[in-house]
Design an enzyme around this catalytic site. Structure first.
Site, PDB file in Angstrom:
ATOM      1  N   HIS A 246       0.854  -0.663   0.342  1.00  0.00           N
ATOM      2  CA  HIS A 246       0.226   0.075  -0.361  1.00  0.00           C
ATOM      3  C   HIS A 246       0.666   0.921  -0.302  1.00  0.00           C
ATOM      4  O   HIS A 246       0.589   2.638   1.037  1.00  0.00           O
ATOM      5  CB  HIS A 246      -1.153   0.401   1.612  1.00  0.00           C
ATOM      6  CG  HIS A 246      -1.950  -1.469   2.185  1.00  0.00           C
ATOM      7  ND1 HIS A 246      -2.916  -1.667   1.124  1.00  0.00           N
ATOM      8  CD2 HIS A 246      -1.679  -2.415   2.039  1.00  0.00           C
ATOM      9  CE1 HIS A 246      -3.029  -2.723   1.664  1.00  0.00           C
ATOM     10  NE2 HIS A 246      -2.558  -3.678   1.641  1.00  0.00           N
TER      11      HIS A 246
ATOM     12  N   SER B 130      16.866  20.820 -16.433  1.00  0.00           N
ATOM     13  CA  SER B 130      15.374  22.098 -17.125  1.00  0.00           C
ATOM     14  C   SER B 130      15.685  23.510 -17.463  1.00  0.00           C
ATOM     15  O   SER B 130      17.389  23.263 -16.939  1.00  0.00           O
ATOM     16  CB  SER B 130      15.268  21.744 -15.292  1.00  0.00           C
ATOM     17  OG  SER B 130      13.735  22.996 -15.354  1.00  0.00           O
TER      18      SER B 130
ATOM     19  N   LYS C  74      17.801  20.956 -11.292  1.00  0.00           N
ATOM     20  CA  LYS C  74      16.265  20.099 -11.649  1.00  0.00           C
ATOM     21  C   LYS C  74      18.020  18.728 -11.887  1.00  0.00           C
ATOM     22  O   LYS C  74      18.224  18.197 -12.911  1.00  0.00           O
ATOM     23  CB  LYS C  74      15.857  19.957 -12.601  1.00  0.00           C
ATOM     24  CG  LYS C  74      14.540  20.906 -11.516  1.00  0.00           C
ATOM     25  CD  LYS C  74      13.666  19.912 -11.212  1.00  0.00           C
ATOM     26  CE  LYS C  74      13.065  18.580 -11.498  1.00  0.00           C
ATOM     27  NZ  LYS C  74      11.774  19.600 -12.019  1.00  0.00           N
TER      28      LYS C  74
ATOM     29  N   ASN D 240      16.743  14.851 -14.075  1.00  0.00           N
ATOM     30  CA  ASN D 240      15.157  14.005 -14.262  1.00  0.00           C
ATOM     31  C   ASN D 240      15.242  12.725 -14.641  1.00  0.00           C
ATOM     32  O   ASN D 240      16.681  12.630 -15.295  1.00  0.00           O
ATOM     33  CB  ASN D 240      14.446  15.041 -14.735  1.00  0.00           C
ATOM     34  CG  ASN D 240      14.299  16.395 -14.266  1.00  0.00           C
ATOM     35  OD1 ASN D 240      13.694  16.519 -13.474  1.00  0.00           O
ATOM     36  ND2 ASN D 240      13.416  17.883 -15.275  1.00  0.00           N
TER      37      ASN D 240
ATOM     38  N   GLU E  67      10.682   7.762 -17.110  1.00  0.00           N
ATOM     39  CA  GLU E  67       9.661   8.505 -17.340  1.00  0.00           C
ATOM     40  C   GLU E  67       8.718   8.199 -18.846  1.00  0.00           C
ATOM     41  O   GLU E  67       7.892   7.842 -19.096  1.00  0.00           O
ATOM     42  CB  GLU E  67       9.566  10.031 -17.544  1.00  0.00           C
ATOM     43  CG  GLU E  67       9.537  10.304 -15.810  1.00  0.00           C
ATOM     44  CD  GLU E  67       9.606  11.734 -15.502  1.00  0.00           C
ATOM     45  OE1 GLU E  67       8.699  12.600 -15.993  1.00  0.00           O
ATOM     46  OE2 GLU E  67      10.769  11.841 -15.372  1.00  0.00           O
TER      47      GLU E  67
END
Ligand code: ARG
Length: 463
Positions: free
Chosen positions: A155, A276, A282, A284, A289
């Protein structure tokens, strides 16, 4: 010029040509088309359907076309209707009448079914090899982190202690099943449709077994109508690819979480991270993704194929020309994903101290505390309740189970003794989970051994 000039006498409208043409995507099967034609011509010669001299001329002509396309000397004519037309017309232009005999006893329907199978056989081998390479990276990485305790989650809540090795190997085993699914589908696909003709076989005394053997098939498709209209093999393979992408996507989701400041369990190598344009701080996880995003694309390919086939009467229908772009896209996507994902995982920095810190909060040793009492004769359900009350008390006071004084343990249950602190140490908790498949070092070593055996066996099977 169309292969089918005869019954149709008018020059095709340009709009029909543009709409109908498949050369833009089926030229990718040129080599398979040529190899299939070579096997067909050799068989026609051996069966006395065409002369041996014609068969030899065709073989040499096809060999020349393949070499010239590969060297760049022969550009593919994008005005040709499809790859089959291009090869046959080029052959005839080069060798004359013998070239016109190549299509004896054959149709583009069995031809395309053959080319597609041969091509997907090669593509499957590439994805299989890339998946094995990923499993290898995961096992090697896991072997370095058999002691790295981290929280296991249910969970999305910290649940019980595992190790980073154990977590990585969960994925390694998923990928072994993906290899198994690809192998199963490839085995079922490996039957030759060549000789099924347009749909009803042929009146020529062909030898289908000969062409099947020459092209590395395990046998022939037994029913000619099935042979030209079956696309199950593509659906099965893309379905296996979809499951593989689902596994990759779950893994990516975790890597994205692990890279966040909230977790910081891993740090991606700079070479596999992006920045970024506005936020200077940043870093990333774009690869992860994108892989997650491209999973939807592969599911789309599967849906396209299933939907394409669902209403088609036997046998060949032109709708089926749509099968190739979907299947090719799925293979290209999976391969591109694996090629970026594997080195990203291989080079990522693992931060065991942060995993250990996260494991220390969240009472993931509560089950072990209850198990401690159970070992001292307290029934598990009572031990569970006592521990639950201790945890509630700790939560209220901002303590961990490790920080709770012995007197309070003993007030809750006299069976507690000073060695409880050792029993609830996270390293002890992981080490004691020695059940088969568990996170203890020896259980993980057994999993690693199984994976290594799988890899060496799969490597041999792939050769
Ligand atoms: N380009 C076609 C396809 O991909 C080849 C088969 C054409 N057959 C036909 N009867 N028009 O399906």
């Amino acid at each position: 010029m169309k292969l089918w000039t005869g019954r149709i006498s008018k020059h095709a409208d340009q709009r029909l040509d543009d709409f109908n043409s498949s050369i833009a995507f089926d030229s990718r099967m040129l080599e398979e088309d040529i190899r299939g034609s070579m096997a067909h011509a050799a068989m026609l010669g051996a069966c006395g359907i065409i002369s041996q001299a014609d068969a030899d001329a065709i073989a040499a002509g096809l060999e020349g076309i393949l070499a010239d396309v590969k060297s760049g000397a022969l550009p593919i004519d994008m005005q040709a209707e499809d790859v089959h037309t291009f090869v046959e017309q080029t052959l005839t232009a080069r060798i004359g009448d013998a070239g016109k005999r190549l299509h004896t006893g054959r149709s583009r329907n069995d031809q395309v079914a053959l080319d597609f199978r041969l091509h997907l056989r090669g593509e499957t081998a590439r994805v299989r090899a890339a998946t094995l390479a990923l499993i290898k990276v995961l096992t090697d990485k896991a072997a370095q982190y058999t002691d790295a305790v981290m929280p296991g989650y249910t969970h999305m809540q910290r649940a019980q202690p595992v190790t980073f090795a154990h977590h990585l190997l969960a994925y390694a085993f998923m990928f072994t099943r993906d290899v198994g699914r690809l192998d199963d589908a490839a085995r079922r696909m490996n039957r030759s449709p060549l000789g099924c003709g347009a749909l009803a076989g042929t009146t020529y005394p062909i030898d289908r077994a000969q062409t099947a053997a020459a092209l590395g098939f395990d046998g022939i498709v037994q029913n000619s109508m099935d042979g030209v209209s079956d696309r199950d093999f593509a659906i099965e393979l893309v379905s296996a690819l979809s499951v593989l992408m689902m596994h990759l996507s779950r893994f990516c989701e975790e890597i994205i979480l692990w890279c966040s400041w909230e977790f910081k369990f891993v740090e991606l190598d700079d070479a596999f991270s992006t920045g970024s344009s506005i936020m200077p701080q940043k870093k990333n996880p774009d690869i992860a993704e994108l892989v997650r995003g491209k999973t939807g694309r592969v599911y789309g390919d599967l849906t396209a194929l299933l939907t394409l086939m669902k209403g088609l009467p036997l046998a060949y229908n032109k709708d089926m020309q749509e099968d190739k772009e979907a299947a090719f896209d799925a293979f290209d996507t999976v391969l591109a994903c694996l090629e970026a994902f594997t080195p990203m995982v291989e080079t990522m920095r693992v931060l065991p101290d942060n995993m250990r810190r996260a494991a220390a909060r969240g009472f993931i040793n509560a089950t072990d505390c209850a198990d401690y009492l159970t070992r001292r004769g307290v029934p598990f359900r009572d031990a569970y309740k006592i521990t639950g009350q201790l945890v509630a008390g700790c939560v209220a006071r901002g303590l961990t189970l490790e920080e709770l004084p012995l007197a309070e343990y003993q007030a809750a249950c006299p069976q507690f003794e000073a060695d409880v602190y050792d029993a609830i140490r996270l390293e002890t908790c992981a080490a004691l989970r020695r059940s088969a498949g568990g996170p203890a070092k020896e259980s993980v070593e057994a999993q690693l051994a199984e994976l290594r055996a799988f890899l060496s066996c799969a490597d041999k099977a792939g050769k």
